[in-house]
Design a protein around this motif. Structure first.
Motif, PDB file in Angstrom:
ATOM      1  N   ALA A  66      -5.907  24.093   8.478  1.00  0.00           N
ATOM      2  CA  ALA A  66      -6.730  23.198   9.075  1.00  0.00           C
ATOM      3  C   ALA A  66      -6.156  21.645   8.769  1.00  0.00           C
ATOM      4  N   GLY A  67      -5.672  21.444   7.500  1.00  0.00           N
ATOM      5  CA  GLY A  67      -5.229  20.078   7.388  1.00  0.00           C
ATOM      6  C   GLY A  67      -3.734  19.855   8.044  1.00  0.00           C
ATOM      7  N   LEU A  68      -2.932  20.949   8.087  1.00  0.00           N
ATOM      8  CA  LEU A  68      -1.738  20.739   8.905  1.00  0.00           C
ATOM      9  C   LEU A  68      -1.796  20.541  10.208  1.00  0.00           C
ATOM     10  N   ALA A  69      -2.818  21.318  10.830  1.00  0.00           N
ATOM     11  CA  ALA A  69      -2.867  21.145  12.251  1.00  0.00           C
ATOM     12  C   ALA A  69      -3.347  19.994  12.986  1.00  0.00           C
ATOM     13  N   GLY A  70      -4.049  19.111  11.860  1.00  0.00           N
ATOM     14  CA  GLY A  70      -4.567  18.003  12.505  1.00  0.00           C
ATOM     15  C   GLY A  70      -3.774  16.823  12.465  1.00  0.00           C
ATOM     16  N   ASN A  71      -2.738  16.869  11.415  1.00  0.00           N
ATOM     17  CA  ASN A  71      -1.631  15.772  11.405  1.00  0.00           C
ATOM     18  C   ASN A  71      -0.336  16.026  11.716  1.00  0.00           C
ATOM     19  N   ILE A  72       0.293  17.289  11.795  1.00  0.00           N
ATOM     20  CA  ILE A  72       1.303  17.627  12.024  1.00  0.00           C
ATOM     21  C   ILE A  72       2.271  17.127  13.249  1.00  0.00           C
ATOM     22  N   GLN A  73       1.237  16.587  14.379  1.00  0.00           N
ATOM     23  CA  GLN A  73       1.983  16.086  15.414  1.00  0.00           C
ATOM     24  C   GLN A  73       2.048  14.654  15.433  1.00  0.00           C
ATOM     25  N   ASN A  74       1.491  13.981  14.459  1.00  0.00           N
ATOM     26  CA  ASN A  74       1.678  12.492  14.451  1.00  0.00           C
ATOM     27  C   ASN A  74       2.942  12.017  14.549  1.00  0.00           C
ATOM     28  N   PRO A  75       4.162  12.548  13.930  1.00  0.00           N
ATOM     29  CA  PRO A  75       5.475  12.143  13.818  1.00  0.00           C
ATOM     30  C   PRO A  75       6.036  12.406  15.343  1.00  0.00           C
ATOM     31  N   ALA A 154     -10.912  25.198  17.139  1.00  0.00           N
ATOM     32  CA  ALA A 154     -11.920  26.427  16.912  1.00  0.00           C
ATOM     33  C   ALA A 154     -11.554  27.398  15.955  1.00  0.00           C
ATOM     34  N   GLY A 155     -10.106  27.669  15.898  1.00  0.00           N
ATOM     35  CA  GLY A 155      -9.683  28.954  15.064  1.00  0.00           C
ATOM     36  C   GLY A 155      -9.368  28.538  13.832  1.00  0.00           C
ATOM     37  N   SER A 156      -8.842  27.300  13.553  1.00  0.00           N
ATOM     38  CA  SER A 156      -8.617  26.588  12.228  1.00  0.00           C
ATOM     39  C   SER A 156      -9.804  26.360  11.465  1.00  0.00           C
ATOM     40  N   SER A 157     -10.760  26.325  12.009  1.00  0.00           N
ATOM     41  CA  SER A 157     -11.999  25.530  11.461  1.00  0.00           C
ATOM     42  C   SER A 157     -12.824  26.667  10.381  1.00  0.00           C
ATOM     43  N   ALA A 158     -12.398  27.980  10.761  1.00  0.00           N
ATOM     44  CA  ALA A 158     -13.437  29.027  10.084  1.00  0.00           C
ATOM     45  C   ALA A 158     -13.086  29.036   8.789  1.00  0.00           C
ATOM     46  N   VAL A 159     -11.814  29.268   8.333  1.00  0.00           N
ATOM     47  CA  VAL A 159     -11.440  29.447   6.847  1.00  0.00           C
ATOM     48  C   VAL A 159     -11.870  28.018   6.208  1.00  0.00           C
ATOM     49  N   MET A 160     -11.705  26.923   6.597  1.00  0.00           N
ATOM     50  CA  MET A 160     -11.935  25.669   6.147  1.00  0.00           C
ATOM     51  C   MET A 160     -13.337  25.551   6.009  1.00  0.00           C
ATOM     52  N   ILE A 185      -6.789  22.246  -3.060  1.00  0.00           N
ATOM     53  CA  ILE A 185      -5.829  21.786  -3.152  1.00  0.00           C
ATOM     54  C   ILE A 185      -4.821  21.850  -1.891  1.00  0.00           C
ATOM     55  N   ALA A 186      -5.049  23.110  -1.257  1.00  0.00           N
ATOM     56  CA  ALA A 186      -4.106  23.258  -0.082  1.00  0.00           C
ATOM     57  C   ALA A 186      -4.612  22.434   1.229  1.00  0.00           C
ATOM     58  N   PRO A 187      -5.911  22.378   1.650  1.00  0.00           N
ATOM     59  CA  PRO A 187      -6.423  21.556   2.670  1.00  0.00           C
ATOM     60  C   PRO A 187      -6.093  19.998   2.285  1.00  0.00           C
ATOM     61  N   LEU A 188      -6.362  19.808   1.244  1.00  0.00           N
ATOM     62  CA  LEU A 188      -5.917  18.283   0.739  1.00  0.00           C
ATOM     63  C   LEU A 188      -4.445  17.942   1.002  1.00  0.00           C
ATOM     64  N   LEU A 189      -3.696  18.767   0.537  1.00  0.00           N
ATOM     65  CA  LEU A 189      -2.243  18.630   0.765  1.00  0.00           C
ATOM     66  C   LEU A 189      -1.698  18.486   2.216  1.00  0.00           C
ATOM     67  N   GLY A 190      -2.704  19.358   3.301  1.00  0.00           N
ATOM     68  CA  GLY A 190      -2.203  19.420   4.722  1.00  0.00           C
ATOM     69  C   GLY A 190      -1.982  17.965   5.212  1.00  0.00           C
ATOM     70  N   PRO A 191      -2.874  17.035   5.160  1.00  0.00           N
ATOM     71  CA  PRO A 191      -2.488  15.834   5.993  1.00  0.00           C
ATOM     72  C   PRO A 191      -1.427  15.129   5.366  1.00  0.00           C
ATOM     73  N   SER A 192      -1.077  15.306   4.115  1.00  0.00           N
ATOM     74  CA  SER A 192       0.327  14.495   3.488  1.00  0.00           C
ATOM     75  C   SER A 192       1.494  15.310   4.156  1.00  0.00           C
TER      76      SER A 192
END
Length: 526
Positions: A66-75, A154-160, A185-192
């Motif tokens: 969830a954390g990765l999917a929301g921010n990985i496209q920024n660059p 929708a898919g990534s939201s369930a585990v979170m 720890i895992a979802p928090l590291l996702g955005p960074s």
């Protein structure tokens, strides 16, 4: 007093607002149903530490998606605009809708999980995410990309959302703060990490690389749950399941053949035709009749309304949602500032934001452990009695420090000081915000026994809604007011969240007691 797995127990309320702990008084209530400690077959809380820690690892990695999917496209934004082609507003819309749906859809997942179990939700949602990631990676138009980014959300939201409920299934309250600190720890590291991974993958494989990476990661986690996850859900401990079951029993002609025993010491039988008695009890597994509950029995609005009727939930969900929203805002707006004024490329931006991610990880671990320590200390002091509000006592220092850290960061980034100062303040903001958030999330779980997944899903909904609003207004605020005043305004909002938390700390016990009495009276009146 040791906790026993009885059907009912006495709850206690402490005068937590007193400055002198010795003056705190304990008020015993009438016995109420302790559904959280209902005896169950193959109790997940009795599983081995290895199995429970493996489940913790599974849900943590699932939440990282969830954390990765929301921010990985920024660059990859510039390249996406050229290749698809797309406008900046369309790309921004894809991100905003992702965040919104990632917050709202968990309401459905949570309701399903409280009737059909956690495992089904994990498998179906991760399959949806994986398929969505593949389609996004191969999209040739911005419309298709936006549509399947919503599918991804929708898919990534369930585990979170129900990951915390899974931890509530396998850990007792005195352990939850620490375990949720590790889990986050895992979802928090996702955005960074998303910015670093996105930059590297985009450089190597074009803008499609990050989405192929998400598809592979989603597939691996999907296979992990499909092959190795044993469901932690137990229907006896789900108030949502019990409510649906009782509704079906009232409607079904099975009343004449129902052999349900009332849970009383005298083993008094319940009259098969007396649906009022059915309504007043929790039906244990050994006497639950053979009734198949399907997806048609899932109603996300009923448990949501139940949770929102409790006043303390409104205050705490608002406060908790705003705390976590800060993570979305600071990553997005700081990326713009670092690119515009510091002239950093995506990789350097990701490395700077990693300081915020490290701060959140440290805050999650320390905050979770401190939360459990304080809860255990107070529980020992009051001879084994505890309330969820005791956990909030450990947040007081963080509630004061967090807005001050945000104000400090506001003017450090506004004055374009050396990047080392920016990293230090990012670390501080990340540490304190999640130090507080970990305890608020554990409180939301502890204070909504039997409906923990619905409560956590509502927390995700509040978080996603606030994040959507802040994402939409952050850029105009940043352009019009500058970083200094924008973050100063955000600091005021965080201070208001702190006030809400203190109110729950002081009034939550009373509000919970009143809510329970209303619900018991309502049930008895039926």
């Amino acid at each position: 007093m040791a906790m026993k797995p009885d059907i009912s127990r006495s709850t206690t309320e402490s005068n937590l607002g007193s400055e002198n702990d010795d003056a705190a008084t304990v008020v015993h209530e009438q016995p109420i149903l302790d559904i959280e400690h209902m005896p169950v077959a193959d109790d997940p809380r009795q599983w081995s530490n290895f199995r429970k820690n493996f489940i913790l690892l599974q849900v943590a990695f699932g939440s990282m998606i969830a954390g990765l999917a929301g921010n990985i496209q920024n660059p990859a934004i510039d390249e996406m605009e050229r290749d698809l082609p797309a406008t900046a507003s369309q790309i921004s819309l894809s991100l905003s809708l992702f965040i919104l749906l990632q917050g709202v859809v968990p309401l459905v997942w949570a309701s399903i999980s409280e009737v059909k179990g956690r495992r089904l939700v994990y498998i179906v949602s991760l399959a949806i995410f994986t398929v969505g990631s593949v389609v996004v990676a191969t999209s040739q138009s911005i419309g298709l990309l936006i549509g399947f980014r919503c599918f991804q959300a929708a898919g990534s939201s369930a585990v979170m959302s129900i990951g915390a409920a899974t931890l509530a299934d396998i850990y007792d309250p005195v352990e939850r703060g620490t375990k949720m600190g590790i889990y986050y720890i895992a979802p928090l590291l996702g955005p960074s990490l998303g910015s670093i991974l996105g930059g590297g993958l985009t450089t190597a494989f074009t803008w499609r690389g990050p989405f192929y990476f998400l598809a592979i990661m989603g597939g691996v986690v999907f296979m992990s749950f499909l092959l190795f996850f044993k469901d932690t859900f137990r229907l006896e401990r789900s108030l949502t399941y019990q409510s649906v079951l009782k509704a079906r029993l009232r409607e079904a002609p099975m009343k004449k053949t129902l052999g349900v025993e009332n849970v009383k010491h005298d083993d008094e039988k319940v009259c098969p035709d007396d649906t009022k008695d059915i309504e007043k009890q929790v039906i244990p597994s050994e006497v639950i009749p053979e009734i198949k509950l399907g997806l048609a029995d899932v109603n996300p609005f009923k448990p949501m309304a139940f949770i929102l009727r409790r006043k303390y939930n409104l205050f705490m969900l608002t406060a908790s949602g705003l705390y976590f929203t800060f993570a979305f805002v600071v990553v997005y707006t700081t990326s713009r500032t670092l690119g515009t004024y510091y002239l950093y490329d995506p990789m350097k931006i990701g490395l700077v934001l990693l300081s915020y991610g490290i701060g959140t990880v440290c805050g999650s671990i320390v905050g979770g452990r401190w939360s459990d320590y304080e809860l255990l200390r107070l529980k020992t002091k009051y001879k084994g009695e505890s309330t969820p509000e005791m956990r909030l006592r450990c947040t007081v220092h963080g509630l004061i420090i967090f807005p001050l850290c945000v104000v400090g960061y506001a003017w450090v980034i506004q004055e374009r000081v050396n990047i080392a100062g920016v990293c230090v303040m990012l670390f501080a903001c990340g540490f304190v915000s999640i130090f507080v958030y970990t305890s608020t999330l554990a409180y939301i779980v502890d204070s909504n026994v039997g409906r923990s997944s619905s409560a956590v899903a509502l927390n995700s909904c509040f978080r996603g809604t606030f994040a959507f609003i802040f994402e939409e207004i952050a850029v105009p605020m940043q352009d019009g007011l500058g970083d200094g005043w924008m973050y100063t305004i955000i600091a005021v909002v965080m201070a208001v969240s702190g006030v809400f938390t203190v109110i729950v700390m002081l009034k939550g016990s009373k509000w919970r007691r009143e809510a329970e009495e209303r619900e018991i009276a309502s049930s008895n009146a039926q």
